[in-house]
Design a protein around this motif. Structure first.
Motif, short mmCIF file in Angstrom:
data_model
loop_
_atom_site.label_atom_id
_atom_site.label_comp_id
_atom_site.label_asym_id
_atom_site.label_seq_id
_atom_site.Cartn_x
_atom_site.Cartn_y
_atom_site.Cartn_z
N ASN A 1 38.08 32.61 20.04
CA ASN A 1 37.35 32.11 21.36
C ASN A 1 38.56 32.96 22.22
O ASN A 1 37.33 32.74 23.45
N CYS B 1 34.18 22.33 19.36
CA CYS B 1 34.29 21.82 20.36
C CYS B 1 33.53 22.49 21.09
O CYS B 1 33.52 22.25 22.38
N CYS C 1 37.88 20.63 15.92
CA CYS C 1 36.31 21.65 15.63
C CYS C 1 35.88 22.12 14.33
O CYS C 1 37.39 22.47 13.25
N CYS D 1 31.32 28.11 19.90
CA CYS D 1 32.09 28.36 19.00
C CYS D 1 32.01 29.25 17.96
O CYS D 1 31.53 29.38 16.91
N CYS E 1 36.71 26.12 14.36
CA CYS E 1 38.84 26.93 14.85
C CYS E 1 38.81 25.55 14.77
O CYS E 1 40.53 26.39 14.74
ZN LIG Z 1 35.91 25.48 18.12
#
Ligand SMILES: [Zn+2]
Ligand SMILES: [Zn+2]
Length: 175
Positions: free
Chosen positions: A150, A134, A68, A138, A71
């Motif tokens: 998250n 993701c 991702c 996110c 994140c």
């Molecule tokens: Zn993410």
């Protein structure tokens, strides 16, 4: 996966095989490294000849591990991509087709074999999202303390204005 051109007839033939992803993983690792492919891809297709054209139509299935962009966590991406590729003999390429090639899943073959592996790699890459996320929602990492927003909440004030933005806002306020 190579198919002899002489085996491609007017009647459609079915083919199911596993496409290895080693080469693709090596390629992905050199670039932005957004995705990895933990296992082979399942290719199911029919192929036939339509005059000069060789037609390959089917689906490409498997899994990718995405990294991702917000994140930095890994996530699983299911791949299920239909494809419809047409191959023309290399010597028979009309000029206007060459120009439009971007819009069509059109490729060329020469010699006695068609190698499906580069075609499948191309289809796979075309089917990947341009940015690995993701989830569309996110929330990424906190730019101050680095927690994954998250999963965790932090009390960092991330609304501290960029000095350049503050200057702009100051400008607006005077009008
Ligand atoms: Zn993410
Ligand atoms: Zn924070």
């Amino acid at each position: 996966m190579k198919i002899s051109v002489y085996d491609i007839k007017d009647e459609a033939k079915e083919l199911a095989y596993d496409e290895p992803t080693d080469e693709l993983n090596a390629l992905m690792a050199v670039g932005a490294h957004d995705f990895d492919f933990p296992g082979p891809l399942q290719v199911n297709l029919i192929y036939y000849r339509a005059g000069q054209e060789l037609v390959f139509q089917g689906t490409l299935k498997g899994h990718a591990t995405g990294h991702c962009a917000r994140c930095l966590e890994d996530f699983d991406l299911e791949i299920d991509r239909p494809f419809h590729c047409i191959l023309l003999p290399h010597s028979q390429v009309p000029a206007e087709v060459e120009l439009e090639q971007e819009d069509l899943d059109l490729s060329y073959y020469s010699g006695e074999h068609v190698d499906l592996s580069p075609l499948m790699r191309e289809q796979l890459v075309l089917g990947l999202p341009t940015q690995p996320l993701c989830d569309d929602r996110c929330r990424g990492l906190c730019p101050k303390c680095g927690v994954n927003r998250n999963r965790e909440h932090c009390d960092c004030d991330t609304h501290v204005a960029d000095p350049r933005l503050a200057a702009l806002q100051g400008l607006k306020a005077t009008h």
